[in-house]
Design an enzyme around this catalytic site. Structure first.
Site, mmCIF file in Angstrom:
data_model
loop_
_atom_site.group_PDB
_atom_site.id
_atom_site.type_symbol
_atom_site.label_atom_id
_atom_site.label_comp_id
_atom_site.label_asym_id
_atom_site.label_seq_id
_atom_site.Cartn_x
_atom_site.Cartn_y
_atom_site.Cartn_z
ATOM 1 N N GLY A 1 32.133 3.739 49.555
ATOM 2 C CA GLY A 1 33.296 4.415 50.144
ATOM 3 C C GLY A 1 34.578 3.689 49.791
ATOM 4 O O GLY A 1 35.624 4.307 49.538
ATOM 5 N N ASP B 1 31.891 -3.149 61.275
ATOM 6 C CA ASP B 1 30.670 -3.259 60.461
ATOM 7 C C ASP B 1 29.579 -4.063 61.168
ATOM 8 O O ASP B 1 28.448 -4.124 60.687
ATOM 9 C CB ASP B 1 30.998 -3.921 59.115
ATOM 10 C CG ASP B 1 31.884 -3.035 58.244
ATOM 11 O OD1 ASP B 1 31.881 -1.802 58.439
ATOM 12 O OD2 ASP B 1 32.585 -3.572 57.370
HETATM 13 C C1 S3P Z 1 36.499 -1.598 54.471
HETATM 14 C C2 S3P Z 1 36.963 -1.033 55.637
HETATM 15 C C3 S3P Z 1 36.069 -0.530 56.680
HETATM 16 C C4 S3P Z 1 34.651 -1.061 56.524
HETATM 17 C C5 S3P Z 1 34.149 -1.007 55.117
HETATM 18 C C6 S3P Z 1 35.063 -1.764 54.176
HETATM 19 C C7 S3P Z 1 37.496 -2.068 53.480
HETATM 20 O O1 S3P Z 1 36.008 0.873 56.580
HETATM 21 O O2 S3P Z 1 33.786 -0.333 57.368
HETATM 22 O O3 S3P Z 1 32.855 -1.576 55.048
HETATM 23 O O4 S3P Z 1 37.123 -2.784 52.530
HETATM 24 O O5 S3P Z 1 38.688 -1.737 53.639
HETATM 25 P P1 S3P Z 1 37.158 1.821 57.214
HETATM 26 O O6 S3P Z 1 38.357 1.646 56.393
HETATM 27 O O7 S3P Z 1 36.592 3.206 57.083
HETATM 28 O O8 S3P Z 1 37.320 1.383 58.624
#
Ligand code: S3P
Length: 442
Positions: free
Chosen positions: A96, A317
């Protein structure tokens, strides 16, 4: 993903010292920011995992040269804000962070790019970046009106905006910053609760004037980044599995070295200490704008706590592994305000509740969290399905390591750990058997 099954020994203390793998969030940013910087940068301590490989692959597709020079060491040859239009669709795997950060970056590039991913990534919400990037003038399409990948991005000239983001997300904030740095005027991003601030720290260290205060961050369009050599600290989120394991398994004594201790990430440490955990920090220092230090932890009986509110983005997390701490603690733990977990690769609230029930824990599922009835001691050996989620696989393994008696438990779809911590299972086994090795030697 195959269906690898790992066995885990129960009731063995965790003893020894380890360097956790490099921080995942910082690794993605070190690659992406240096890719659009001016100059070359040596990045050390980079996480070697499937998610970070996805970012490397996509950047290479955009013409960025990334040379592997050693274990966790790469040289990134910065291109400034001038990338190549890729000949093929870019595959973000299940990451993601890769898709959302690159979405922001590509919104400002005058070319057409399609970002796609594996099955679970194509189910995750993308409207959170698509909507504000469209407001800035980017042309982005995706399934369900732009809510789901694949995303088709026609980037170009952007007008910066003052954006009040409805959610607290380090990924959305970073996507907006990457777009804003290429836009016209000042980009302002507000969020309801402070999310991880690695991007703000790294951009400042790379020469960008970043104005930030509490839940607000702003950058000027047309800013240039200077390439920066970096040493990535150990991942606090990966460390939490061992911090909890050593806190709940009798006789444990562990040291975790060179762990990232950015306060926007260490909510889990605060909660564990509130539960009574004995965790000391030594050798604190700040490297490339990021605090780090050694953590020393030993077994102590824990008590239940309430987890919610402003702490949630600081431990988002860590909820599956905090749920294991709560399961072993005496008394009740309530987790609220965490509905964001329902839109991770898996529904992490449902998966955590299933994991706890398998381990013999009574738990009530709620729309935004759960109430856990702590057992005040060991859990029951069983078989746990990771549902393909790396954090459930590792939290489940620590739950099995905290079971009573000399029994084995199993984690299925255990290969999910390759996303953030490929060596997790051999390392857990080594720490569990270290005390036996030491006893044999004396
Ligand atoms: C992350 C932000 C978090 C986290 C993901 C990594 C990042 O997600 O859960 O594992 O590297 O900015 P969200 O931005 O959806 O909160």
């Amino acid at each position: 993903m195959t269906t690898r099954r790992e066995s885990v020994l129960g009731a063995r203390p965790l003893v020894g010292a380890l360097y956790p793998p490099g921080d995942k969030s910082i690794s993605h940013r070190a690659l992406i920011f240096n890719a659009v910087a001016e100059g070359e940068a040596l990045v050390r301590g980079l996480l070697d995992s499937a998610d970070v490989d996805s970012t490397k692959r996509c950047l290479r597709g955009l013409g960025v040269q990334i040379e592997e020079v050693g274990l966790g060491e790469v040289i990134v040859y910065g291109r400034g804000w001038s990338l190549d239009e890729p000949a093929a669709v870019l595959d973000c795997g299940n990451s993601g962070t890769t898709m959302r950060l690159l979405g922001g970056l590509l919104a400002g590039q005058p070319m057409h790019v399609v970002l796609t991913g594996g099955g679970s990534l194509c189910k995750r919400p993308m409207g959170r970046i698509v909507e504000p990037l469209r407001k800035m003038g980017a042309r982005i399409d995706g399934r369900v009106g732009g809510e789901l990948a694949p995303l088709s991005i026609r980037g170009g000239a952007l007008r910066n905006i003052d954006y009040r983001c409805p959610i607290s997300s380090g990924q959305v904030k970073t996507a907006m910053l990457l777009a804003g740095l290429q836009g016209q005027g000042e980009l302002v991003h507000h969020e309801p609760r402070v999310s991880r601030d690695h991007s703000e720290r790294m951009l400042s260290a790379m020469g960008v004037a970043v104005r930030c205060f509490d839940r607000f961050v702003a950058v000027q369009g047309g800013s240039r980044l200077h390439a920066m050599d970096m040493d990535v600290p150990g991942d606090f989120s990966s460390s939490m599995f061992f911090l909890v394991g050593a806190s709940v398994i009798g006789g444990s004594q562990l040291t975790l070295r060179s762990v990232g201790l950015n306060p926007t990430r260490t909510g889990g440490l605060d909660v564990l200490r509130k539960m009574g955990a004995r965790i000391e920090v030594s050798d604190s220092q700040v490297v490339c704008g990021e605090p780090r230090g050694d953590l020393h932890v030993q077994y102590t009986p824990l008590t239940g706590v309430d987890i919610g509110g402003d702490d949630i983005p600081r431990l988002i997390d860590e909820i599956p592994i905090l749920a294991i701490a709560a399961a072993c603690a005496r008394g009740e733990t309530t987790i609220r305000d965490a509905s964001e977990l329902r839109v991770q690769g898996t529904d992490r609230i449902a998966a955590t509740v299933k994991m706890l029930r398998c381990l013999g824990v009574e738990v009530e599922e709620r729309p935004d969290g759960m109430v856990i009835d702590g057992r005040g001691g060991a859990l029951e050996p069983t078989e746990i399905d990771s549902f393909g989620d790396h954090r459930i696989a590792m939290a489940g393994a620590i739950g099995l390591a905290a079971t009573y008696g000399d029994r084995r438990g199993y984690v299925t779809r255990a290969d999910a750990v390759s996303v953030s911590f490929p060596d997790f299972f051999p390392l857990l086994f080594a720490l569990q058997t270290e005390h036996e090795r030491l006893n044999t030697l004396t």
